[in-house]
Design a protein around this motif. Structure first.
Motif, PDB file in Angstrom:
ATOM      1  N   UNK A  70       0.865  -1.184   0.000  1.00 13.28           N
ATOM      2  CA  UNK A  70       0.000   0.000   0.000  1.00 13.28           C
ATOM      3  C   UNK A  70       0.896   1.227   0.000  1.00 13.28           C
ATOM      4  N   UNK A  71       0.303   2.394  -0.093  1.00 13.68           N
ATOM      5  CA  UNK A  71       1.104   3.619  -0.084  1.00 13.68           C
ATOM      6  C   UNK A  71       0.511   4.620   0.899  1.00 13.68           C
ATOM      7  N   UNK A  72       1.310   5.603   1.244  1.00  9.72           N
ATOM      8  CA  UNK A  72       0.809   6.654   2.131  1.00  9.72           C
ATOM      9  C   UNK A  72       1.568   7.953   1.860  1.00  9.72           C
ATOM     10  N   UNK A  73       0.939   9.048   2.250  1.00  9.77           N
ATOM     11  CA  UNK A  73       1.535  10.367   2.111  1.00  9.77           C
ATOM     12  C   UNK A  73       1.703  10.999   3.482  1.00  9.77           C
ATOM     13  N   UNK A  74       2.754  11.757   3.643  1.00 11.61           N
ATOM     14  CA  UNK A  74       2.890  12.656   4.786  1.00 11.61           C
ATOM     15  C   UNK A  74       2.327  13.998   4.324  1.00 11.61           C
ATOM     16  N   UNK A  75       1.367  14.528   5.068  1.00  6.05           N
ATOM     17  CA  UNK A  75       0.656  15.714   4.595  1.00  6.05           C
ATOM     18  C   UNK A  75       0.562  16.802   5.670  1.00  6.05           C
ATOM     19  N   UNK A  76       0.113  17.980   5.232  1.00  5.15           N
ATOM     20  CA  UNK A  76      -0.331  19.032   6.136  1.00  5.15           C
ATOM     21  C   UNK A  76      -1.855  18.901   6.226  1.00  5.15           C
TER      22      UNK A  76
ATOM     23  N   UNK B 171      -7.188   8.748   6.879  1.00  4.38           N
ATOM     24  CA  UNK B 171      -6.380   9.874   7.328  1.00  4.38           C
ATOM     25  C   UNK B 171      -6.122   9.727   8.825  1.00  4.38           C
ATOM     26  N   UNK B 172      -4.851   9.551   9.191  1.00  6.91           N
ATOM     27  CA  UNK B 172      -4.471   9.377  10.594  1.00  6.91           C
ATOM     28  C   UNK B 172      -3.381  10.385  10.939  1.00  6.91           C
ATOM     29  N   UNK B 173      -3.800  11.483  11.531  1.00  2.00           N
ATOM     30  CA  UNK B 173      -2.845  12.540  11.848  1.00  2.00           C
ATOM     31  C   UNK B 173      -2.268  13.145  10.586  1.00  2.00           C
ATOM     32  N   UNK B 174      -0.962  13.040  10.419  1.00  2.00           N
ATOM     33  CA  UNK B 174      -0.288  13.598   9.246  1.00  2.00           C
ATOM     34  C   UNK B 174      -0.078  12.563   8.148  1.00  2.00           C
ATOM     35  N   UNK B 175      -0.634  11.361   8.327  1.00  2.00           N
ATOM     36  CA  UNK B 175      -0.483  10.312   7.323  1.00  2.00           C
ATOM     37  C   UNK B 175      -1.808  10.020   6.630  1.00  2.00           C
ATOM     38  N   UNK B 176      -1.763  10.009   5.303  1.00  2.00           N
ATOM     39  CA  UNK B 176      -2.917   9.681   4.481  1.00  2.00           C
ATOM     40  C   UNK B 176      -2.617   8.359   3.773  1.00  2.00           C
ATOM     41  N   UNK B 177      -3.366   7.303   4.138  1.00  2.00           N
ATOM     42  CA  UNK B 177      -3.101   5.953   3.643  1.00  2.00           C
ATOM     43  C   UNK B 177      -3.989   5.605   2.459  1.00  2.00           C
ATOM     44  N   UNK B 178      -3.392   4.917   1.462  1.00  2.00           N
ATOM     45  CA  UNK B 178      -4.128   4.344   0.333  1.00  2.00           C
ATOM     46  C   UNK B 178      -3.878   2.839   0.360  1.00  2.00           C
TER      47      UNK B 178
END
Length: 267
Positions: A140-146, A170-177
């Motif tokens: 899977x992938x994830x992003x570090x976000x604002x 969306x978990x805190x600053x991480x957005x999981x796909x």
């Protein structure tokens, strides 16, 4: 009995949840950085619990990230650990390649490709809110976000992902796909059948935990995170889920107390 529990924000907590060091123990570091903590009381309860039933850590962390948690390498050594959101199972610390191959095959057969997801996401991605993107264990992938700058168009993207057998969390600053077949419950069920155990208790806080919580015989959720925000207390009345009174790092103590209480009851 199995106790399958999420880790981050369920049993273990980052430094921002620690306001006073008293009664708190560091259980994970990355280089010189202090990463995760538990209360000493929760550790003591988890040790006792793991001596009496099959405790399975269940996490979206990668294999490498899970192995950083010293508690599960030194003090408590679970026979099984479910990592990569269910895409990998560790048996006595070693990867179960039979399970991983099953999941990789399902991803190819049931979900659109990583490349298609990446291409679609690029339509809404900008450096205003996305810091970087990573692929986790090729599952899977994830992003570090604002999170404060997330655009409204993300919700249309989430709908598109769900239509194509992917979940977004969306978990805190991480957005999981995450492909739908990369699922904590599927991995838990695999171990359940392997061990021939009937009763499963679980705990978790995010929407990625929800399939596991819904399928478990008993589930506990702390009053923070995606599940609580989405369903609040009304969710207790429609699912086999109990919310703790305590929140933050002290919720772990109550979760473990409730699970230990099940041992003394017929299940």
């Amino acid at each position: 009995m199995i106790f399958a529990s999420d880790l981050d924000r369920t049993l273990i907590y980052s430094k921002k949840f620690v306001s006073n060091d008293e009664g708190i123990k560091l259980i994970e570091t990355k280089g010189k950085e202090e990463i995760s903590f538990m209360t000493k009381k929760a550790i003591k309860r988890l040790k006792k619990l793991s001596e009496e039933i099959l405790f399975i850590p269940v996490t979206t962390r990668t294999i490498e990230q899970y192995r950083r948690i010293s508690l599960f390498q030194e003090e408590i050594r679970p026979k099984y650990a479910i990592v990569s959101n269910g895409g990998n199972i560790l048996i006595n610390g070693e990867i179960d390649y039979e399970w991983n191959n099953i999941i990789q095959k399902k991803i190819k057969e049931e979900c659109i490709s990583f490349k298609e997801v990446e291409s679609k996401f690029e339509e809404i991605e900008s450096n205003q809110w996305v810091i970087n993107r990573k692929v986790a264990d090729n599952l899977f992938s994830y992003c570090i976000i604002h999170p404060e700058y997330v655009p409204e168009v993300l919700y249309s993207f989430i709908d598109w992902m769900e239509d194509n057998n992917w979940k977004v969390s969306l978990q805190g600053r991480k957005l999981y796909f995450v492909p739908c077949c990369v699922c904590k419950w599927e991995a838990t069920q695999y171990i359940k059948m392997r061990e021939n155990i009937d009763f499963v208790a679980s705990a978790g806080d995010s929407l990625l935990d929800l399939p596991m919580l819904k399928m478990a015989d008993y589930a506990v959720v702390p009053p923070h995170g995606e599940i609580y925000k989405k369903y609040e207390r009304t969710y207790e009345t429609i699912q086999n889920i109990t919310f703790t009174e305590k929140e933050g790092i002290f919720a772990a103590e109550e979760i473990l107390e409730k699970i230990y209480g099940l041992i003394k009851q017929p299940v």
